[in-house]
Design a protein around this motif. Structure first.
Motif, PDB file in Angstrom:
ATOM      1  N   ILE A 157       0.825  -1.209   0.000  1.00  0.00           N
ATOM      2  CA  ILE A 157       0.000   0.000   0.000  1.00  0.00           C
ATOM      3  C   ILE A 157       0.859   1.260   0.000  1.00  0.00           C
ATOM      4  CG2 ILE A 157      -1.748   1.303   1.269  1.00  0.00           C
ATOM      5  CD1 ILE A 157      -2.834  -1.212  -0.013  1.00  0.00           C
ATOM      6  N   LYS A 211       3.675   1.024  -3.141  1.00  0.00           N
ATOM      7  CA  LYS A 211       3.086   0.919  -4.485  1.00  0.00           C
ATOM      8  C   LYS A 211       2.115   2.066  -4.774  1.00  0.00           C
ATOM      9  CE  LYS A 211       3.596  -4.083  -5.071  1.00  0.00           C
ATOM     10  NZ  LYS A 211       2.904  -5.365  -5.342  1.00  0.00           N
ATOM     11  N   LEU A 212       1.369   2.491  -3.768  1.00  0.00           N
ATOM     12  CA  LEU A 212       0.360   3.531  -3.995  1.00  0.00           C
ATOM     13  C   LEU A 212       0.779   4.893  -3.452  1.00  0.00           C
ATOM     14  CD1 LEU A 212      -2.928   1.568  -3.089  1.00  0.00           C
ATOM     15  CD2 LEU A 212      -1.843   1.836  -5.324  1.00  0.00           C
ATOM     16  N   ALA A 241       0.781   5.623  -0.278  1.00  0.00           N
ATOM     17  CA  ALA A 241      -0.057   5.917   0.892  1.00  0.00           C
ATOM     18  C   ALA A 241       0.813   6.123   2.128  1.00  0.00           C
ATOM     19  CB  ALA A 241      -1.056   4.783   1.125  1.00  0.00           C
ATOM     20  N   CYS A 281      -4.399   8.257   1.689  1.00  0.00           N
ATOM     21  CA  CYS A 281      -4.248   7.848   0.298  1.00  0.00           C
ATOM     22  C   CYS A 281      -5.083   8.773  -0.585  1.00  0.00           C
ATOM     23  CB  CYS A 281      -4.671   6.384   0.106  1.00  0.00           C
ATOM     24  SG  CYS A 281      -6.414   6.068   0.536  1.00  0.00           S
ATOM     25  N   LYS A 282      -5.073   8.525  -1.875  1.00  0.00           N
ATOM     26  CA  LYS A 282      -5.913   9.292  -2.780  1.00  0.00           C
ATOM     27  C   LYS A 282      -7.376   8.886  -2.583  1.00  0.00           C
ATOM     28  CE  LYS A 282      -2.274   9.736  -6.260  1.00  0.00           C
ATOM     29  NZ  LYS A 282      -1.839   9.424  -7.653  1.00  0.00           N
ATOM     30  N   GLU A 319      -9.795   8.265  -4.556  1.00  0.00           N
ATOM     31  CA  GLU A 319     -10.286   7.208  -5.449  1.00  0.00           C
ATOM     32  C   GLU A 319      -9.711   5.838  -5.094  1.00  0.00           C
ATOM     33  OE1 GLU A 319      -6.938   9.478  -7.596  1.00  0.00           O
ATOM     34  OE2 GLU A 319      -8.690   9.927  -6.330  1.00  0.00           O
ATOM     35  N   GLU A 320      -8.699   5.789  -4.221  1.00  0.00           N
ATOM     36  CA  GLU A 320      -8.090   4.516  -3.833  1.00  0.00           C
ATOM     37  C   GLU A 320      -8.602   4.011  -2.482  1.00  0.00           C
ATOM     38  OE1 GLU A 320      -3.760   5.271  -6.017  1.00  0.00           O
ATOM     39  OE2 GLU A 320      -3.993   5.618  -3.864  1.00  0.00           O
ATOM     40  N   MET A 321      -9.497   4.742  -1.849  1.00  0.00           N
ATOM     41  CA  MET A 321      -9.943   4.376  -0.502  1.00  0.00           C
ATOM     42  C   MET A 321     -10.670   3.037  -0.480  1.00  0.00           C
ATOM     43  SD  MET A 321     -11.200   8.120   0.893  1.00  0.00           S
ATOM     44  CE  MET A 321     -11.733   7.544   2.478  1.00  0.00           C
ATOM     45  N   ASP A 322     -11.516   2.749  -1.467  1.00  0.00           N
ATOM     46  CA  ASP A 322     -12.234   1.472  -1.505  1.00  0.00           C
ATOM     47  C   ASP A 322     -11.269   0.298  -1.602  1.00  0.00           C
ATOM     48  OD1 ASP A 322     -14.708   2.666  -1.314  1.00  0.00           O
ATOM     49  OD2 ASP A 322     -15.014   2.778  -3.479  1.00  0.00           O
ATOM     50  N   TYR A 323     -10.265   0.438  -2.478  1.00  0.00           N
ATOM     51  CA  TYR A 323      -9.292  -0.651  -2.641  1.00  0.00           C
ATOM     52  C   TYR A 323      -8.483  -0.858  -1.374  1.00  0.00           C
ATOM     53  CZ  TYR A 323      -4.998  -3.008  -3.984  1.00  0.00           C
ATOM     54  OH  TYR A 323      -3.923  -3.861  -4.036  1.00  0.00           O
ATOM     55  N   VAL A 324      -8.029   0.216  -0.760  1.00  0.00           N
ATOM     56  CA  VAL A 324      -7.217   0.114   0.460  1.00  0.00           C
ATOM     57  C   VAL A 324      -8.031  -0.506   1.597  1.00  0.00           C
ATOM     58  CG1 VAL A 324      -5.999   1.432   2.236  1.00  0.00           C
ATOM     59  CG2 VAL A 324      -5.698   2.016  -0.180  1.00  0.00           C
TER      60      VAL A 324
END
Length: 538
Positions: free
Chosen positions: A312, A315-316, A318, A331-332, A334-339
């Motif tokens: 996380i 790679k992202l 975060a 994090c960004k 738009e990436e909250m669901d994935y995280v």
């Protein structure tokens, strides 16, 4: 050893076994505790279990309680079925060990802590991510440890920096559910062995492991008089006079007799997990309150932390921080669901659950806040499909809205409750003294309250980074048989209270907003004195 190690500390509470004279007999205790053969054969005493209740000012549950539109929040709520009320209380179960057992746990906490720090130092990002139960220096020049003030200030600064550079940032606040009481024993065993670079635990480590996982305990209330809410003070005083130490029992025989006669029930580890193949609930969890519990909780999630950092953070991009069971990830948006999904799936591998009802999502961005079109960084809480503007992020005792930081409102309320309780006690005492001797004025002086909760930090200006020592004298017999005075230097600890904590917050955050939260303290103290002393019918 020429000097008593830092981990070898005495405890002030009363227990099943006698209190120890650690200062005078520390060398004997040190030899026993650091002997693997001795610890491998050592039989640990039962723990003492008590529950600390903390009042909460919470919203009523519409499914269970009668909700008043004028007062949706409260410390208690009436039930819809009319069967009494539910108190909004958070219970913290604590188990604490006997005095010598505590020395054993402290030594093995020191060994595991040293090994754990070595593992963390192998990865700089991992070393920065884990915050709780560690001594992290403030800087290279200031070796004193960071506190929650520093950790919160760094995270809030990172949020503001990301908003300035990226326009907005998403924040995930995740809470692990019943963390200490759900640790999986087999996983803990393997990680413990990994920490000390062994395939299996040596006999001494294994004996300590068993005492933490398959522990027994007695209830704090069972040590009181039967049917009473207080202890047998005459018995405790007799033990102090006769034996010279503080203890609930005169001897081990007295303790065993209480168990044999049924006066003191013994309980086993109450934490249970899912059913195994034989249909039995698997034993899980460790007691919270042992000197070794904190390092075990940190060590248990080292692979979890390492995976989050690799998958996380790196790679992202975060920002990951964990303070015991509180996890914060920036994090960004738009990436909250994935995280969120990644963390929930990963934590299941460690047999730990996430409190989904406590998981919160925030977006921090600049918004217009006045008619002139001025902008400021503002917190926006995501509740389902709605965005609640200016809802603060609660982290490590602070409320952060982007444009300002405050002490958590519940902590301020707790401070005021403690001050009012002091006024109550002083009022009762003043009334009793005045009734006994009419010449004594019936009054509560403001300085009496200030000394306990409003006094400034002693030595704060003159010796902020300097140790202060006081000479402690004792009478000894020299080689010729004559009495003489001997002295040793005892460190004088800086006295700290809530007001000094507020001052440290002001210095770190460079804002006066914390002092404004306590601007009504004199008024509240005056109202309490008027209520509990002047207008009270005693």
């Amino acid at each position: 050893m020429k000097r008593k190690p830092d981990w070898l500390q005495s405890k002030g509470y009363m227990h099943i076994t006698p209190s120890l004279s650690v200062h005078t007999n520390w060398e004997d205790y040190y030899r026993k505790v650091t002997s693997p053969k001795y610890v491998a054969r050592y039989a640990f005493f039962p723990l003492i279990h008590r529950i600390l209740a903390d009042r909460k000012y919470k919203k009523a549950d519409p499914k269970k309680h009668q909700i008043k539109e004028s007062k949706p929040r409260g410390h208690s709520h009436k039930r819809k079925d009319g069967n009494g009320t539910d108190k909004s209380v958070k219970n913290r179960p604590l188990h604490y060990s006997s005095h010598f057992d505590s020395l054993v746990y402290s030594y093995y906490a020191y060994l595991l802590g040293t090994a754990y720090e070595g593992k963390l130092k192998q990865d700089e990002e991992l070393d920065k991510a884990v915050l709780a139960y560690r001594s992290i220096p403030i800087s290279e020049t200031d070796r004193s440890g960071k506190s929650n003030i520093h950790f919160a200030h760094e995270v809030f600064g990172e949020i503001n920096n990301r908003v300035e550079s990226q326009g907005e940032v998403g924040v995930l606040a995740i809470d692990l559910k019943s963390f200490f009481s759900t640790l999986h024993h087999k996983t803990l065993y393997n990680i413990w062995a990994y920490a000390i670079d062994k395939e299996e635990l040596p006999p001494d480590h294994y004996n300590v492991f068993k005492s933490c996982t398959n522990f027994s305990y007695v209830l704090y209330d069972d040590l009181k008089k039967k049917g009473k809410k207080h202890f047998d003070e005459s018995k405790l005083a007799k033990i102090r006079r006769k034996k010279g130490y503080k203890c609930f029992f005169e001897s081990n025989e007295d303790f065993r007799r209480a168990i044999k006669e049924g006066r003191l029930p013994i309980y086993k580890n109450p934490f249970r997990g899912d059913r195994d193949e034989n249909g039995k609930n698997e034993m899980i969890g460790i007691p919270q309150g042992l000197p070794v519990s904190a390092i075990l909780a940190n060590l248990y999630l080292i692979d979890f932390d390492r995976t989050i950092i690799n998958e996380i953070s790196r790679k992202l991009g975060a920002h990951y921080r964990r303070y015991s069971d509180d996890i914060l990830i920036l994090c960004k948006p738009e990436e909250m669901d994935y995280v969120d999904e990644f963390v929930n799936e990963l934590i299941l591998k460690f047999k730990v659950k996430i409190s989904k009802e406590k998981t919160e999502r925030f977006i921090f961005r600049k918004t217009v806040f006045n008619k002139n079109g001025d902008e400021r960084i503002t917190s926006i809480k995501i509740v389902g499909e709605k965005e609640v503007v200016d809802c603060p992020l609660n982290y490590l005792g602070f409320e952060f809205r982007g444009y300002n930081t405050l002490i958590k409102s519940t902590n301020i309320a707790k401070y005021y409750r403690r001050v009012i309780e002091i006024v109550k006690r002083r009022s009762r005492r003043a009334v009793r003294l005045s009734a006994h001797n009419p010449t004594i004025p019936r009054a509560v002086y403001l300085n009496q309250v200030k000394k306990l909760y409003n006094s400034p930090l002693k030595h704060a200006n003159k010796t902020e980074n300097k140790q202060v020592f006081r000479k402690r004298y004792s009478l000894i017999i020299n080689d010729r048989g004559d009495f003489m005075f001997d002295h040793r230097d005892v460190e004088v600890k800086q006295h700290s209270n809530y007001l000094s904590y507020i001052k440290r917050c002001k210095r770190q955050f460079e804002t006066n907003s914390f002092s404004r939260q306590l601007k009504k303290k004199r008024q509240i103290i005056g109202q309490a004195i008027n209520k509990h002393l002047v207008n009270k019918n005693w």
